[in-house]
Design a protein around this motif. Sequence first.
Motif, short mmCIF file in Angstrom:
data_model
loop_
_atom_site.label_atom_id
_atom_site.label_comp_id
_atom_site.label_asym_id
_atom_site.label_seq_id
_atom_site.Cartn_x
_atom_site.Cartn_y
_atom_site.Cartn_z
N ILE A 42 23.56 -9.51 -0.22
CA ILE A 42 23.47 -8.07 0.41
C ILE A 42 22.86 -8.34 1.82
CG2 ILE A 42 21.99 -5.85 0.16
CD1 ILE A 42 22.64 -8.20 -2.78
N ILE A 43 23.74 -7.79 2.98
CA ILE A 43 23.31 -7.94 4.30
C ILE A 43 23.09 -7.01 5.14
CG2 ILE A 43 24.13 -9.68 6.26
CD1 ILE A 43 25.99 -10.98 4.42
N LYS A 44 21.90 -7.00 6.12
CA LYS A 44 21.71 -6.14 7.04
C LYS A 44 21.45 -6.66 8.40
CE LYS A 44 19.37 -3.19 3.44
NZ LYS A 44 18.01 -2.51 3.19
N LEU A 45 21.81 -5.85 9.29
CA LEU A 45 21.48 -6.24 10.94
C LEU A 45 19.95 -6.17 11.07
CD1 LEU A 45 24.34 -4.88 12.95
CD2 LEU A 45 24.03 -7.09 12.53
N LYS A 46 19.49 -7.25 11.57
CA LYS A 46 17.93 -6.86 11.85
C LYS A 46 17.77 -6.03 12.76
CE LYS A 46 13.99 -9.90 12.72
NZ LYS A 46 13.20 -11.10 13.23
N SER A 47 18.69 -5.93 13.77
CA SER A 47 18.52 -4.88 14.84
C SER A 47 18.64 -3.40 14.49
CB SER A 47 19.23 -5.38 16.07
OG SER A 47 20.69 -5.17 15.77
N GLU A 48 19.12 -3.29 13.07
CA GLU A 48 19.94 -1.81 12.64
C GLU A 48 21.06 -1.40 13.98
OE1 GLU A 48 17.01 0.51 11.31
OE2 GLU A 48 16.33 -0.96 9.85
N ASN A 49 21.32 -2.20 14.82
CA ASN A 49 22.33 -1.68 15.79
C ASN A 49 23.66 -1.30 15.34
OD1 ASN A 49 23.33 -0.96 18.42
ND2 ASN A 49 23.69 -3.22 18.77
N TYR A 50 23.97 -0.41 14.34
CA TYR A 50 25.18 0.02 13.90
C TYR A 50 26.08 0.91 14.58
CZ TYR A 50 22.92 -2.23 9.56
OH TYR A 50 22.30 -2.96 8.81
N ASP A 57 34.29 0.60 16.17
CA ASP A 57 33.85 0.71 17.74
C ASP A 57 33.44 -0.49 18.34
OD1 ASP A 57 34.31 3.28 17.66
OD2 ASP A 57 32.25 4.08 17.35
N ARG A 58 32.84 -1.40 17.56
CA ARG A 58 32.22 -2.89 18.14
C ARG A 58 32.32 -3.82 17.14
NH1 ARG A 58 27.53 -5.35 17.89
NH2 ARG A 58 25.98 -4.34 16.41
N SER A 59 32.36 -5.03 17.51
CA SER A 59 32.27 -6.12 16.41
C SER A 59 30.88 -7.14 16.85
CB SER A 59 33.38 -6.98 16.39
OG SER A 59 34.65 -6.50 16.12
N CYS A 60 30.37 -7.58 15.85
CA CYS A 60 28.95 -8.30 15.98
C CYS A 60 29.34 -9.53 16.91
CB CYS A 60 28.36 -8.62 14.59
SG CYS A 60 27.67 -7.44 13.51
N THR A 61 28.44 -10.08 17.71
CA THR A 61 28.42 -11.37 18.38
C THR A 61 27.73 -12.27 17.47
OG1 THR A 61 26.32 -10.82 19.27
CG2 THR A 61 28.18 -10.07 20.52
#
Length: 483
Positions: free
Chosen positions: A201-209, A215-219
Amino acid sequence: MKYMLLDSSKLIGHLEEYLCTLRLPVGLLPQPISPKYKTALVQIYVPSQPFGGSDKSNSGHRYDTIPIANGMIASGMSCQLIHYVPEEHDAFVKAMEGFDAIIVRCNPGQINAAGGEQTKFDDAMRALQKKGKQVWPSPDVMTNMGAKDALCKIANLGIGLIDTFAYYSPEEFAAGFKKTMAFQPRVIKQNRGSSGEGIWIIKLKSENYCKNFGDRSCTDDEVLEMMEACDNHSETHTVAEFIEFCVNGRTSKSGKWDTVGTGKYLEGGKAAGGQLVDQRFCPRIVEGEVRMNMIGDTCTGIIHKKPKAGGISAVGGTGSIYTFYGPDAPEFKQLSEDFLKNSIPTLMESLDLKGEPLPLWWTGDFINADPGKPGSPCTIDKWIVGEFNCSCVGISKCLPAYCNAEKPNASVYDIPVKDFVEATYLGNLMGQKALAILDGQGAKMSPNATKVLSRIEALRGAAKAGVLSSEEAGSMLDKLFDV
């Protein structure tokens, strides 16, 4: 040929020794004299493992074999208990040609552990199917229903999520995961693991969704906060480290990992079961999962599995709380309707299993897909499948019959009466489903089987209500099959 006469004491000794080698199971009903169909219940004894495997009673048979076999017998069919011995593969296959149906009850991994080859066994089952023999569950059913990409195949059903993807190569995984992860929290599931290993179960630490998907892809350097379902432990890694671990395992590029797993989830490619499934994370998973126990197209019970505080996975042994409901529980009315009435009729075709019957004994695990915060009122009543399981699902009511170091002589006699009544009911319902499939006449029951099921239902209800004592229930159980 000469014969040696034995005195009575020696004869008795030889008979006892012979009977011990037979390892006859207690509790098995007599076979019908003129069975309508002949069935075989196939298991495997693993010599290198204590008691022949962690699923065995003191007879050497599985702990839940008796009620299943008795269910076939009560429906007017014979049911022979047979152990698959890898060294005698050809003789085994030849013997199976004499049966109308084969019920496979070999736990995943046991055939290989006993020195055999699962692929060789599976190919033999497929060959028997081509000769008109029914196999429950067939290798293709186990593969297609058990594979994690089954979730992609049911994405358009009421029990699925449209944004569910499967990856079979490193390139498509890297590109797809970076895009979905940038949109919202995800659940990444490997195909080969068990008991939650390799399910993240994975979340972005920055919560920059991003607002819209794509619209974008993660770096590569974005940080992921992760929790593994097998034990609810947490880890923190970059996107690049996670992708490296999933593809190549523990390397200098994947960083330090605390999981017991080794990664390499795509190893061997699609043909070898290498795949990853990418599914939307449903926040209400912390409220628990719902398991529907199924016999064919009939739900026999519902279990709500709530993880311990702070956890996400409700895998057994992690401190989760189980609550049991009847198949018609009003709390899950919408789920039952979506699954049983709307999805079941087309499920096998959706899983590329057209023409195959539903398994005799299987489960579906569901997650509440309402997007609200846990604990808040739901705005929609939608449940989605998290996993199917038909690879030798155990009858939990029979668990007291399996052997371990503390109870090396466990047998069906160790199952509490009320639980054995429940297991007997399940076995008889399996027998009816099997008979209906072989008859090809829907759910038509034989008169004797109708009497048996009616008596079981009455005894089951009385035992649950506490109307009968253990002694009374036991006495009636002795007469259960006197039809």
